[in-house]
Motif scaffolding. Structure first.
Motif, PDB file in Angstrom:
ATOM      1  N   ASP A   1     -41.025 -46.304 -19.166  1.00 15.84           N
ATOM      2  CA  ASP A   1     -41.556 -47.240 -20.160  1.00 15.84           C
ATOM      3  C   ASP A   1     -40.647 -48.461 -20.229  1.00 15.84           C
ATOM      4  OD1 ASP A   1     -43.264 -45.153 -20.621  1.00 15.84           O
ATOM      5  OD2 ASP A   1     -42.188 -44.444 -22.390  1.00 15.84           O
ATOM      6  N   MET A   2     -41.252 -49.640 -20.204  1.00 15.06           N
ATOM      7  CA  MET A   2     -40.478 -50.874 -20.303  1.00 15.06           C
ATOM      8  C   MET A   2     -41.142 -51.803 -21.318  1.00 15.06           C
ATOM      9  SD  MET A   2     -39.305 -51.620 -16.370  1.00 15.06           S
ATOM     10  CE  MET A   2     -38.070 -52.779 -16.929  1.00 15.06           C
ATOM     11  N   LEU A   3     -40.334 -52.327 -22.245  1.00 12.54           N
ATOM     12  CA  LEU A   3     -40.817 -53.236 -23.271  1.00 12.54           C
ATOM     13  C   LEU A   3     -39.843 -54.406 -23.380  1.00 12.54           C
ATOM     14  CD1 LEU A   3     -41.061 -50.051 -24.487  1.00 12.54           C
ATOM     15  CD2 LEU A   3     -42.520 -51.249 -26.101  1.00 12.54           C
ATOM     16  N   PHE A   4     -40.387 -55.576 -23.689  1.00  7.03           N
ATOM     17  CA  PHE A   4     -39.548 -56.763 -23.860  1.00  7.03           C
ATOM     18  C   PHE A   4     -39.789 -57.348 -25.246  1.00  7.03           C
ATOM     19  CE2 PHE A   4     -39.081 -61.414 -23.688  1.00  7.03           C
ATOM     20  CZ  PHE A   4     -37.705 -61.465 -23.447  1.00  7.03           C
ATOM     21  N   TYR A   5     -38.700 -57.565 -25.997  1.00  2.00           N
ATOM     22  CA  TYR A   5     -38.739 -58.184 -27.321  1.00  2.00           C
ATOM     23  C   TYR A   5     -38.008 -59.524 -27.254  1.00  2.00           C
ATOM     24  CZ  TYR A   5     -40.000 -53.519 -29.039  1.00  2.00           C
ATOM     25  OH  TYR A   5     -40.620 -52.325 -29.267  1.00  2.00           O
ATOM     26  N   ASP A   6     -38.484 -60.508 -28.021  1.00  3.13           N
ATOM     27  CA  ASP A   6     -37.783 -61.796 -28.049  1.00  3.13           C
ATOM     28  C   ASP A   6     -36.574 -61.709 -28.976  1.00  3.13           C
ATOM     29  OD1 ASP A   6     -38.723 -61.937 -30.632  1.00  3.13           O
ATOM     30  OD2 ASP A   6     -40.279 -63.412 -30.206  1.00  3.13           O
TER      31      ASP A   6
ATOM     32  N   SER B   1     -47.692 -43.995 -22.725  1.00  6.15           N
ATOM     33  CA  SER B   1     -46.774 -43.128 -23.462  1.00  6.15           C
ATOM     34  C   SER B   1     -47.014 -43.210 -24.964  1.00  6.15           C
ATOM     35  CB  SER B   1     -45.326 -43.500 -23.142  1.00  6.15           C
ATOM     36  OG  SER B   1     -45.041 -43.284 -21.779  1.00  6.15           O
ATOM     37  N   PHE B   2     -47.321 -44.409 -25.467  1.00  8.81           N
ATOM     38  CA  PHE B   2     -47.474 -44.594 -26.901  1.00  8.81           C
ATOM     39  C   PHE B   2     -48.946 -44.709 -27.325  1.00  8.81           C
ATOM     40  CE2 PHE B   2     -43.211 -46.307 -25.946  1.00  8.81           C
ATOM     41  CZ  PHE B   2     -42.477 -45.461 -26.745  1.00  8.81           C
TER      42      PHE B   2
ATOM     43  N   ASN C   1     -45.288 -52.605 -20.340  1.00 10.91           N
ATOM     44  CA  ASN C   1     -45.907 -52.222 -19.072  1.00 10.91           C
ATOM     45  C   ASN C   1     -46.933 -51.107 -19.285  1.00 10.91           C
ATOM     46  OD1 ASN C   1     -44.304 -49.996 -19.495  1.00 10.91           O
ATOM     47  ND2 ASN C   1     -43.495 -49.918 -17.414  1.00 10.91           N
ATOM     48  N   ASP C   2     -47.668 -50.798 -18.208  1.00 12.35           N
ATOM     49  CA  ASP C   2     -48.767 -49.828 -18.303  1.00 12.35           C
ATOM     50  C   ASP C   2     -48.261 -48.445 -18.664  1.00 12.35           C
ATOM     51  OD1 ASP C   2     -50.489 -51.864 -17.627  1.00 12.35           O
ATOM     52  OD2 ASP C   2     -50.467 -51.391 -15.472  1.00 12.35           O
ATOM     53  N   LYS C   3     -47.077 -48.068 -18.145  1.00 15.76           N
ATOM     54  CA  LYS C   3     -46.542 -46.740 -18.435  1.00 15.76           C
ATOM     55  C   LYS C   3     -46.265 -46.593 -19.925  1.00 15.76           C
ATOM     56  CE  LYS C   3     -44.781 -42.722 -17.351  1.00 15.76           C
ATOM     57  NZ  LYS C   3     -44.318 -42.340 -18.682  1.00 15.76           N
ATOM     58  N   ALA C   4     -45.702 -47.621 -20.537  1.00 16.64           N
ATOM     59  CA  ALA C   4     -45.421 -47.564 -21.970  1.00 16.64           C
ATOM     60  C   ALA C   4     -46.717 -47.526 -22.787  1.00 16.64           C
ATOM     61  CB  ALA C   4     -44.558 -48.749 -22.392  1.00 16.64           C
ATOM     62  N   LEU C   5     -47.754 -48.238 -22.303  1.00 15.59           N
ATOM     63  CA  LEU C   5     -49.050 -48.184 -22.988  1.00 15.59           C
ATOM     64  C   LEU C   5     -49.569 -46.760 -23.059  1.00 15.59           C
ATOM     65  CD1 LEU C   5     -50.832 -51.334 -21.481  1.00 15.59           C
ATOM     66  CD2 LEU C   5     -49.816 -51.126 -23.749  1.00 15.59           C
TER      67      LEU C   5
ATOM     68  N   GLY D   1     -37.253 -46.669 -21.305  1.00 11.38           N
ATOM     69  CA  GLY D   1     -37.165 -45.292 -21.786  1.00 11.38           C
ATOM     70  C   GLY D   1     -38.170 -44.394 -21.103  1.00 11.38           C
ATOM     71  N   ARG D   2     -38.092 -43.144 -21.432  1.00  8.46           N
ATOM     72  CA  ARG D   2     -39.041 -42.182 -20.878  1.00  8.46           C
ATOM     73  C   ARG D   2     -39.200 -41.019 -21.848  1.00  8.46           C
ATOM     74  NH1 ARG D   2     -36.301 -38.151 -16.760  1.00  8.46           N
ATOM     75  NH2 ARG D   2     -34.235 -38.004 -17.648  1.00  8.46           N
ATOM     76  N   ASN D   3     -40.354 -40.501 -21.872  1.00  6.56           N
ATOM     77  CA  ASN D   3     -40.688 -39.363 -22.705  1.00  6.56           C
ATOM     78  C   ASN D   3     -40.287 -38.090 -21.975  1.00  6.56           C
ATOM     79  OD1 ASN D   3     -41.783 -37.407 -24.316  1.00  6.56           O
ATOM     80  ND2 ASN D   3     -43.831 -38.272 -24.382  1.00  6.56           N
ATOM     81  N   VAL D   4     -39.269 -37.389 -22.484  1.00  8.72           N
ATOM     82  CA  VAL D   4     -38.777 -36.175 -21.834  1.00  8.72           C
ATOM     83  C   VAL D   4     -39.188 -34.934 -22.611  1.00  8.72           C
ATOM     84  CG1 VAL D   4     -36.832 -37.350 -20.748  1.00  8.72           C
ATOM     85  CG2 VAL D   4     -36.564 -36.390 -23.033  1.00  8.72           C
TER      86      VAL D   4
END
Length: 694
Positions: free
Chosen positions: A198-203, A218-219, A212-216, A301-304
Motif C-alpha cells: 500500500d502506498m499513499l501520498f499526503y501533502d 486494502s482499505f 495506489n490500487d493496492k491501498a484502495l 504499508g501492508r496488511n499482515v
C-alpha cells in the motif's frame, strides 16, 4: 555749406573703404575664418561618428551576449525575394538561403506550419506569431527543438510588410529535461500503482493527494476519487492518528487496529466498510526540499493480518499458499520484496533427487541440501521429525506438511535458530506429485518470546504466592496484638479486681507498642519493595557513632548477657549513607538480644579494600540448617516457633543492604550462637587506627 562738407567726408570714407589694399585684407580674413569653421565642424563630425560607432559596438556586444546566454539565433525573411538571411551575433548578414535550402534545416511539417504563419503576417492577418520547430535529424544526427518568435521589422511607404524578424530559441536542453521528467513521472506512477504494498501520498498539510490500487483494495475504497476530495487527512488514518505533523520524522510501526475503537466519522471506517481487527506494518517518511521545508509524506504499508493469523490457523495458511503458488510467475518481483521484509525463504523438495533447495528469492540464489545434511542440521530431539518429514515427501504424500524445528545453526545472538516449514505438494498435468513447495520462516524470536513468557509467568505465580503468604502472615501477626489489646480493654468493663488494672494497662501498652512497631516495619518494607527510599551519601566519622547505634540495638539486653564493642579506629571518615546503615546495625543488634539469654554479644567492624565490614556475633540459641535457609523470609520462626520482634527485621536488613550495593551473610549453629556479616562498598576519606585496642 555744412552739408557739402559732410558729404565730402563720407565720400572720402567710402573711397578709403574700397581701397584695393583693404579689400585683399578682408578677403584673407574671411578665408581664414571659413577654414577654421570647416575644421571645427570636421572634428565635431568625426567625434560624433566615433561615439556612434562606440555605442553601436556596445549594443552589438550586448546583443551577442544576450544571444549566447539565451541560445538565440536571428534571421530575416525578405518578402520581395522570399529569401532567408541569418544574422551574426553583431547583427550583420551572415548567410542567405532560398526557401528550399532553409527548409532543409527543419522537419518538413514544422517548416510548412511556420511558412503559413509567415504568409499570414505578410498578408496582414497578424503582426507576430509563435512557432515550435524540430530540426532535421539528418543534418546533425540528433534532433533539436526550437521556439521561433516572428515579428515585423520593416514596411514600405504603403504599410506593406517588407521584412520579418525570426528570433530562434534553442530549447533542446529544456525539452530533453522535460522528457526525462515525464519518463520519471511515468515510471513513478507505474511503480506507485503496481506496487504490491500500500502506498499513499499526503501533502505538507497532511491531506491525502494520491493512493495506489493496492491501498484502495486494502482499505475497501470504491474508487480513487472517493478519497481524493481533500477531506482525508493523515490524522484520519487510524494507524497514524497520533502522528504529529510538526514532529515529522521517519516512523515505522506495527499496529493492531480494532476498527470498533475508531467509529468517529472523521475516520470514515463505517463508510469504507472497515470492521474487525487489522494487523498492519507501515512506514511514513517526510519529504523535504533542499532548504529543509516539508513538502509532503509518503506512507508505505501492508496488511499482515493473514500472516499473523496463519500461525494460529495452519489450514488457512496452506490454502492461501496454494493460491499464491498459482500466481507466483506473475508476481516474482513483488514476492521477492515480501520475502525480504518478512525474513521468509522459499523451499523446494524434489523426491526424485532427494534434494532440498532453499532460496531467498524467486530469481535464484539457491542452497542445495542432501537428506543427510538436513537431518544433521536439526538438533538431536528434532532429527526424527526431519526424517519423518523427508520420508513422507519421498512417498509422495498428497497432504501438506507443517513443522517447527530447532536447528544447530546459531544466529548473531548465539541462539539456536527455530525454523517453521509449510510444504504443499505440486502436481503435474496428470495430477501426480512431482515436488513439494513451501515457505521457511525464522521463528526464533517468537519461540524465545514464548519461553521468556513462560518463565516470567512462573515467576509471577511464585511472586503472587509469596504475596498471598505475606498478607496471610501479616494479617495473623496484626490480629494477635490487636486481639490482646481488645481483650484486656473488655476486662475493664467486666467484673475485676482493681489490683489487676495495672496489669491490664501494662499488657495493653506492650501489645500496642508491638502493633505500632509491626505496622511501621510493614510500611517501611513496602517502601523498600517499591524502591521509594532515597540513599544520600555523606562523609561521616564512623568510629565516633558506631558505639551509639550498637547500644540502641541492645537497649533490651538482660544482665546475664555481656555486650562487647570492638572499635579499632580512632577516626574512620567514610562516604556512606549512615542513616540506613545505622538502622541495619540496630536491627541486627536487637535480633541478637532477642535470641541471647546469657553469654555475650560482640559487635565489631573493619575497613578493607574499599569495603566496610560489620559483624554482630552472639552466643544465643542459634539456628539449625533448615531454619538458616529461611532466615530472611518474612515472619520466619525458629524451631520453637519463636519469631524475632515483628518477624521483619532480617528481611528489612537484607533489602537495605542490597539496595546500598552491599551483601549480608549469616553463620549459625544450633545452641551455639549466630554471626552476621554486613559488607558495604564505600570510600574512606581519612583513616586513623588506635594505638591500643582495649
Amino acid at each position: 555749406m555744412d552739408l557739402n562738407i559732410i558729404l565730402s567726408s563720407q565720400v572720402e570714407v567710402v573711397k578709403q573703404a574700397f581701397n584695393p589694399d583693404h579689400i585683399v585684407v578682408y578677403i584673407m580674413a574671411a578665408f581664414l575664418i571659413s577654414v577654421f569653421v570647416l575644421l571645427f565642424y570636421n572634428r565635431l563630425y568625426v567625434f560624433k561618428e566615433q561615439d556612434a560607432k562606440a555605442r553601436s559596438q556596445s549594443m552589438n556586444n550586448r546583443l551577442a551576449l544576450v544571444l549566447q546566454t539565451g541560445n538565440l539565433k536571428l534571421w530575416l525573411y525578405d518578402v520581395a525575394s522570399r529569401h532567408y538571411f541569418t544574422l551574426s551575433e553583431n547583427g550583420d548578414y551572415e548567410h542567405e538561403y532560398n526557401p528550399v535550402d532553409f527548409a532543409d534545416f527543419f522537419e518538413r511539417d514544422d517548416f510548412e506550419r511556420m511558412r503559413k504563419e509567415v504568409f499570414d503576417i505578410c498578408e496582414g492577418r497578424g503582426s507576430s506569431s509563435f512557432v515550435k520547430l524540430r530540426s532535421n535529424p539528418k543534418n546533425k544526427g540528433q534532433q533539436s527543438f526550437y521556439e521561433v518568435k516572428l515579428s515585423i521589422v520593416g514596411t514600405d511607404k504603403k504599410g506593406r510588410v517588407r521584412q520579418l524578424l525570426g528570433v530562434q530559441h534553442d530549447v533542446t536542453a529544456d525539452m530533453l529535461k522535460q522528457k526525462k521528467v515525464n519518463e520519471l513521472l511515468l515510471r513513478y506512477h507505474t511503480v506507485f500503482n503496481t506496487s504490491l504494498i500500500d502506498m499513499l501520498f499526503y501533502d505538507s498539510n497532511g491531506v491525502l493527494r494520491d493512493i495506489n490500487d493496492k491501498a484502495l483494495r486494502s482499505f475497501h475504497v470504491p474508487n480513487r476519487e472517493f478519497v481524493l476530495n481533500g477531506k482525508f487527512l493523515l490524522q484520519n488514518n487510524p494507524f497514524f492518528s497520533k502522528f504529529k505533523l510538526e514532529d515529522a520524522k521517519d516512523t515505522r510501526s506495527s499496529s493492531i487496529i480494532n476498527f470498533k475503537d475508531f467509529q468517529d466519522k472523521r475516520y470514515y471506517t463505517e463508510s469504507l466498510g472497515l470492521e474487525g481487527k487489522m494487523y498492519y506494518e507501515s512506514t511514513i517518511n517526510p519529504i523535504r526540499d533542499a532548504q529543509g521545508r516539508l513538502e509532503g509524506f509518503y506512507m508505505a504499508g501492508r496488511n499482515v493480518t493473514e500472516m499473523v493469523e496463519s500461525y494460529h490457523h495452519q489450514q488457512e495458511s496452506t490454502n492461501r499458499l496454494r493460491k499464491v503458488n498459482a500466481d507466483i510467475e506473475n508476481y516474482i518481483t513483488n514476492i521477492n520484496y515480501a520475502l525480504r521484509v518478512s525474513d521468509v525463504r522459499l523451499v523446494n523438495y524434489y523426491p526424485q533427487s532427494y534434494t532440498l533447495e532453499v532460496s531467498s528469492n524467486v530469481s535464484g540464489g539457491q542452497l542445495r541440501l542432501s537428506q543427510l545434511r538436513c537431518i544433521r542440521l536439526a538438533t538431536i530431539p528434532f532429527r526424527r521429525v526431519v526424517s519423518s518429514m523427508l520420508n513422507r515427501m519421498d512417498h509422495l504424500t498428497p497432504y501438506y506438511i507443517s513443522h517447527t524445528i530447532e536447528t544447530e545453526i546459531r544466529d548473531k545472538k548465539g541462539r539456536q535458530i527455530w525454523l517453521m516449514f509449510h510444504m504443499v505438494p505440486i502436481r503435474d498435468s496428470e495430477g501426480k506429485v512431482v515436488r513439494y513447495f513451501g515457505l521457511c520462516r525464522n521463528m526464533t524470536d517468537m519461540v524465545e518470546t514464548e519461553r521468556h513468557l513462560a518463565i516470567e509467568t512462573k515467576k509471577a505465580q511464585e511472586t503472587e504466592l509469596l504475596k498471598q503468604s505475606f498478607l496471610t502472615n501479616m494479617s495473623y501477626e496484626i490480629r494477635t496484638p490487636l486481639n490482646t489489646v481488645v481483650g484486656f480493654a473488655e476486662l475493664f468493663e467486666a467484673e475485676h479486681d482493681e489490683a489487676d488494672e495495672p496489669v491490664f494497662v501494662e499488657e495493653i501498652k506492650r501489645n500496642s507498642n508491638s502493633l505500632l512497631e509491626l505496622v511501621n516495619d510493614i510500611l517501611f518494607l513496602s517502601r523498600l519493595d517499591a524502591n521509594m527510599l532515597e540513599y544520600n551519601k555523606a562523609d561521616i566519622d564512623f568510629a565516633l557513632i558506631f558505639d551509639s547505634h550498637c547500644q540502641m540495638g541492645w537497649s533490651g539486653v538482660t544482665p546475664k548477657v555481656k555486650t562487647i564493642i570492638e572499635n579499632p579506629y580512632e577516626h574512620l571518615v567514610v562516604n556512606i549513607d549512615f542513616e540506613h546503615l545505622g538502622k541495619v546495625i540496630e536491627k541486627l543488634c536487637a535480633n541478637s538480644v532477642h535470641f541471647t539469654s546469657e553469654g555475650f554479644i560482640r559487635a565489631k567492624y573493619e575497613y578493607r579494600h574499599g569495603e566496610l565490614t560489620i559483624s554482630i556475633e552472639d552466643t544465643g540459641g542459634g539456628i539449625d540448617p533448615e531454619g538458616l535457609a529461611h532466615a530472611f523470609d518474612r515472619f520466619a520462626r525458629d524451631q520453637q516457633e519463636r519469631m524475632c520482634g515483628t518477624g521483619l527485621n532480617l528481611p528489612i536488613v537484607q533489602s537495605l543492604v542490597e539496595q546500598m550495593g552491599g551483601t549480608i551473610e549469616l553463620q549459625s549453629e544450633l545452641n551455639k550462637g549466630t554471626t552476621a556479616w554486613v559488607t558495604i562498598p564505600c570510600e574512606a576519606k581519612h583513616i586513623e587506627k588506635k594505638r591500643e585496642i582495649i
